[in-house]
Design an enzyme around this catalytic site. Sequence first.
Site, short mmCIF file in Angstrom:
data_model
loop_
_atom_site.label_atom_id
_atom_site.label_comp_id
_atom_site.label_asym_id
_atom_site.label_seq_id
_atom_site.Cartn_x
_atom_site.Cartn_y
_atom_site.Cartn_z
N TRP A 144 0.76 -1.38 0.01
CA TRP A 144 -0.01 0.01 0.16
C TRP A 144 0.81 1.28 -0.09
CZ3 TRP A 144 -4.44 -0.34 -1.85
CH2 TRP A 144 -5.30 -1.33 -1.66
N ASP B 178 -1.80 6.25 6.66
CA ASP B 178 -2.78 5.42 6.06
C ASP B 178 -3.05 4.54 7.28
OD1 ASP B 178 -4.21 4.04 4.61
OD2 ASP B 178 -3.01 3.45 2.95
N LYS C 170 -12.37 -1.88 6.54
CA LYS C 170 -11.83 -2.94 7.41
C LYS C 170 -12.24 -2.76 8.68
CE LYS C 170 -8.72 -2.90 3.75
NZ LYS C 170 -7.79 -2.04 2.76
#
Length: 360
Positions: free
Chosen positions: A102, A172, A196
């Site tokens: 990511w 993040d 999530k």
Amino acid sequence: MSRVFNFSAGPAMIATEVLERAQSELLDWHGTGMSPMEMSHRGKDYMSIAEHAEATLREIMEIPSNYKVLFLQGGASSQFSAIPMNLLRGKKKADYLLTGMWGKKAIAEGSRYCDVNTACSSADQNFSEIPAPDSWNLDPDAAYVHYTPNETIGGVEFHWIPDTGDVPLVADMSSTILSRQIPVERFGLIYAGAQKNIGPAGLALVIVRDDLIGDVIDGTPTMMNYQTMADNDSMYNTPPTFGWYMAGLVFDWIKEKGGLKAMGEVNKRKADKLYEAIDQSDYYSNPVRQDCRSWMNVPFILGNDDHNEAFLAEAKEANLVTLKGHRSVGGMRASIYNSMPEEGVDALIAFMADFESRQS
Ligand SMILES: *Cc1c(COP(=O)(O)O)cnc(C)c1O
């Protein structure tokens, strides 16, 4: 009713109590005769839902008053570009810590807007660790330092917060937000896709210190300007109303469960017992260095890759689903976010021991 233990990395499980509450309110929210999905976002009923969600989030995360909370669309991935657009503020450089897939995507997008300095990288270690801070090459002139506290794919997590001095720290937190207490004041900006640990996909949260808002690069779309969103309480256009409502129910649930301190205790316990089961077995293994193993995403490899299909099929029979690992890592991955009950982890551990005992 047969709910399974869903180990998906995202969209992930949502607590049954939360889904039941949404179900009970779906046809008639508080006597309005309609669901939150059908309400005008500017009406007083929906406004109360939106305000309650933000207030509860501020309470459970202890968000200081000089931070704005934005409820946005476009997922975490849109923030990969919104962050440089909003936070460069006349500078031309930004630092990124690279500890997984990511972070790599954030860098690729950030590079379109500024000179990205990859201040550290564990790519050569196949993203199985966090490089030691004294090896990082941080630039004091960087506009911000971006990192990914939990890399969802590799299962690598920072259990401490980088010290970047006066340079704003950007995180993040898509796969770790709300999993424990964090000192929000250490960050310039925190962002997370919802699917999530927050609620349904379609919503992204941005928590940003207010002095970082309001000086965007030329050409920034109105919708990606944090000032526009802050000035309009995230209702410049129609917000993702159902996702926002559901997020509020999840925040209520976290508060009822004892808040982020309690979440952190349960999450640590769940992760510790799963790693212990992996480590004490000669059959299962986890590739991540011990001190940076994720509490949220636990990749593990079987002793023989030819057993993967059988493992997944038999796990499914035992109501343990979506354990297949990411293609870049292989093997299995158990994502055990807030909404995964401890019994789910216990059931997985018992299944793993049983499966192992049947392999020759
Ligand atoms: C899932 C995830 C993303 C992507 O989120 P989208 O909402 O799909 O854009 C980004 N970063 C991390 C750490 C993630 O886990």
